[in-house]
Design a protein around this motif. Structure first.
Motif, mmCIF file in Angstrom:
data_model
loop_
_atom_site.group_PDB
_atom_site.id
_atom_site.type_symbol
_atom_site.label_atom_id
_atom_site.label_comp_id
_atom_site.label_asym_id
_atom_site.label_seq_id
_atom_site.Cartn_x
_atom_site.Cartn_y
_atom_site.Cartn_z
ATOM 1 N N ILE A 64 -2.933 11.247 -4.370
ATOM 2 C CA ILE A 64 -3.578 10.503 -3.285
ATOM 3 C C ILE A 64 -5.060 10.843 -3.336
ATOM 4 N N THR A 65 -5.867 9.816 -3.494
ATOM 5 C CA THR A 65 -7.315 10.010 -3.530
ATOM 6 C C THR A 65 -7.905 9.389 -2.276
ATOM 7 N N ALA A 66 -8.668 10.189 -1.527
ATOM 8 C CA ALA A 66 -9.284 9.677 -0.299
ATOM 9 C C ALA A 66 -10.736 9.317 -0.571
ATOM 10 N N LEU A 67 -11.157 8.164 -0.055
ATOM 11 C CA LEU A 67 -12.563 7.771 -0.111
ATOM 12 C C LEU A 67 -13.118 7.903 1.297
ATOM 13 N N ILE A 68 -14.152 8.738 1.435
ATOM 14 C CA ILE A 68 -14.735 8.950 2.755
ATOM 15 C C ILE A 68 -16.248 8.697 2.708
ATOM 16 N N GLY A 69 -16.837 8.577 3.887
ATOM 17 C CA GLY A 69 -18.278 8.379 3.976
ATOM 18 C C GLY A 69 -18.606 7.500 5.166
ATOM 19 N N PRO A 70 -19.876 7.519 5.583
ATOM 20 C CA PRO A 70 -20.244 6.759 6.780
ATOM 21 C C PRO A 70 -20.070 5.256 6.613
ATOM 22 N N THR A 102 -15.705 -1.782 -0.412
ATOM 23 C CA THR A 102 -16.173 -2.500 -1.599
ATOM 24 C C THR A 102 -15.590 -1.862 -2.858
ATOM 25 N N LEU A 103 -15.633 -0.539 -2.914
ATOM 26 C CA LEU A 103 -15.094 0.151 -4.084
ATOM 27 C C LEU A 103 -13.594 -0.119 -4.221
ATOM 28 N N LEU A 104 -12.895 -0.039 -3.102
ATOM 29 C CA LEU A 104 -11.454 -0.289 -3.128
ATOM 30 C C LEU A 104 -11.175 -1.707 -3.660
ATOM 31 N N ARG A 105 -11.967 -2.647 -3.173
ATOM 32 C CA ARG A 105 -11.765 -4.043 -3.611
ATOM 33 C C ARG A 105 -12.090 -4.257 -5.083
ATOM 34 N N CYS A 106 -12.941 -3.394 -5.644
ATOM 35 C CA CYS A 106 -13.228 -3.487 -7.084
ATOM 36 C C CYS A 106 -11.962 -3.233 -7.898
ATOM 37 N N LEU A 107 -11.061 -2.414 -7.335
ATOM 38 C CA LEU A 107 -9.939 -1.927 -8.120
ATOM 39 C C LEU A 107 -8.861 -2.990 -8.322
ATOM 40 N N ASN A 108 -8.838 -4.009 -7.484
ATOM 41 C CA ASN A 108 -7.913 -5.120 -7.783
ATOM 42 C C ASN A 108 -8.605 -6.493 -7.680
ATOM 43 N N ILE A 151 5.242 -2.511 -1.804
ATOM 44 C CA ILE A 151 6.027 -1.783 -2.810
ATOM 45 C C ILE A 151 7.188 -2.616 -3.361
ATOM 46 N N ALA A 152 7.583 -3.672 -2.644
ATOM 47 C CA ALA A 152 8.713 -4.491 -3.106
ATOM 48 C C ALA A 152 8.435 -5.145 -4.454
ATOM 49 N N THR A 153 7.186 -5.381 -4.760
ATOM 50 C CA THR A 153 6.869 -6.016 -6.048
ATOM 51 C C THR A 153 6.565 -4.981 -7.131
ATOM 52 N N LYS A 154 6.938 -3.738 -6.855
ATOM 53 C CA LYS A 154 6.840 -2.649 -7.835
ATOM 54 C C LYS A 154 5.438 -2.469 -8.422
ATOM 55 N N PRO A 155 4.500 -2.129 -7.584
ATOM 56 C CA PRO A 155 3.160 -1.886 -8.113
ATOM 57 C C PRO A 155 3.074 -0.490 -8.737
ATOM 58 N N ASP A 156 1.948 -0.223 -9.389
ATOM 59 C CA ASP A 156 1.658 1.131 -9.886
ATOM 60 C C ASP A 156 0.794 1.874 -8.884
ATOM 61 N N ILE A 157 -0.095 1.100 -8.284
ATOM 62 C CA ILE A 157 -1.133 1.695 -7.447
ATOM 63 C C ILE A 157 -1.150 0.975 -6.102
ATOM 64 N N VAL A 180 -1.967 6.478 -4.986
ATOM 65 C CA VAL A 180 -2.512 5.928 -3.741
ATOM 66 C C VAL A 180 -4.013 6.217 -3.664
ATOM 67 N N VAL A 181 -4.777 5.186 -3.341
ATOM 68 C CA VAL A 181 -6.201 5.373 -3.045
ATOM 69 C C VAL A 181 -6.395 4.909 -1.606
ATOM 70 N N ILE A 182 -6.886 5.807 -0.766
ATOM 71 C CA ILE A 182 -6.934 5.505 0.663
ATOM 72 C C ILE A 182 -8.346 5.720 1.215
ATOM 73 N N VAL A 183 -8.823 4.739 1.959
ATOM 74 C CA VAL A 183 -10.091 4.875 2.672
ATOM 75 C C VAL A 183 -9.761 5.365 4.073
ATOM 76 N N THR A 184 -10.460 6.383 4.521
ATOM 77 C CA THR A 184 -10.225 6.835 5.891
ATOM 78 C C THR A 184 -11.500 7.379 6.532
ATOM 79 N N HIS A 185 -11.586 7.167 7.844
ATOM 80 C CA HIS A 185 -12.663 7.762 8.635
ATOM 81 C C HIS A 185 -12.186 9.029 9.319
#
Ligand SMILES: Nc1ncnc2c1ncn2[C@@H]1O[C@H](COP(=O)(O)OP(=O)(O)OP(=O)(O)O)[C@@H](O)[C@H]1O
Ligand SMILES: [Mg+2]
Length: 261
Positions: free
Chosen positions: A41-47, A54-60, A172-178, A209-214
């Motif tokens: 699980i990788t968390a992306l944080i920042g103000p 934007t970064l998350l959306r780059c990934l798919n 998850i029903a469509t069996k993703p990797d990420i 899992v890549v998760i953005v959180t505040h």
């Protein structure tokens, strides 16, 4: 800015190299290089506004939907697939790299259909298998007991926490990797948040899992690695334990201790 550790390349399921993204003339991601480890699980944080979503959306390739987007650099998936390749089958990519949003967004269809729909798109599935896969996905998110006798009810009639679990089940029903999650619990109460956090921890056995959180406590509780962004730059990227006990950069420390942001 000195160079920061970028994660281990060998274990990377996603490898970003010198990613620059502009919306029109706005430079939103600046030279981001980072490796994201599989089954973690990788968390992306920042103000706010630093470019996490934007970064998350780059990934798919969700930024494709924003007309003014211009992206440079490389994002390799599973060491071989270039996500930025304009000939890539984006629908297939988004099946492999699914997304869960901040606001639970079930389709205006039955609970059953919310999950069956995506499975059908991927390929013909006999009814009995479809039923099994819907049940299986709902069990994985701990929702089956709550909804098994109301599969025909609308997905929109669920509580916020249930709806978010339905959205995760749909992914998850469509069996993703990420699985990409953009502030998946920010609209939920503490109980539902705890349920989703537990679920996310379980998911990493089978998914990345890549998760953005505040929520700094959330990042500290569930993530293995944390990336701190500021004004579109990756400032610090380290194992979460290290990041929250001995941040290397002053700005990281100020942010995670709540001095700004
Ligand atoms: N569709 C868009 N068109 C133009 N600029 C955008 C668009 N979406 C985001 N931006 C800009 O890009 C920058 C990064 O936005 P982004 O949504 O990635 O930030 P964020 O870190 O997710 O913020 P938040 O924590 O508030 O969700 C911001 O300056 C924002 O105004
Ligand atoms: Mg955001």
């Amino acid at each position: 800015m000195e160079t920061q550790p970028q994660g281990n390349e060998d274990q990377a399921i996603l490898a970003l190299e010198k990613v620059n993204l502009h919306y029109g003339d706005k430079h939103v991601l600046q030279n981001v290089t980072m490796n994201i480890a599989a089954h973690s699980i990788t968390a992306l944080i920042g103000p706010s506004g630093c470019g996490k979503s934007t970064l998350l959306r780059c990934l798919n390739r969700m930024n494709d939907l924003i007309e003014t987007t211009r992206i440079e650099g490389s994002i390799k998936y599973a060491h071989s697939i270039e996500i930025n390749d304009k000939h890539l089958d984006v629908t297939e990519l988004r099946r492999k790299i699914g997304m869960v949003f901040q606001k639970p967004n079930p389709f205006p269809k039955s609970i059953y259909e919310n999950i069956a729909y995506g499975i059908r798109i991927v390929g013909r599935t006999p009814k009995s298998e479809l039923d099994d896969r819907v049940e299986d996905a709902l069990k994985k998110v701990g929702l089956w007991k709550e909804v098994s006798d109301r599969m025909k009810d609308s997905g929109m009639a669920l509580s916020g926490g249930q709806a978010q679990r339905l959205c995760i089940a749909r992914t998850i029903a469509t069996k993703p990797d990420i699985i990409l999650m953009d502030e998946p619990t920010s609209a939920l109460d503490p109980m539902s948040t705890a349920t989703i956090e537990e679920l996310t921890l379980e998911l990493k056995e089978n998914y990345t899992v890549v998760i953005v959180t505040h929520n700094m406590q959330q990042a500290a509780r569930i993530s293995d690695a944390t990336a701190f962004f500021y004004l579109g730059e990756l400032i610090e990227y380290n194992p979460t334990k290290l990041m929250f006990t001995r941040p290397e950069q002053k700005r990281t420390e100020d942010y995670i201790t709540g001095r700004f942001g």
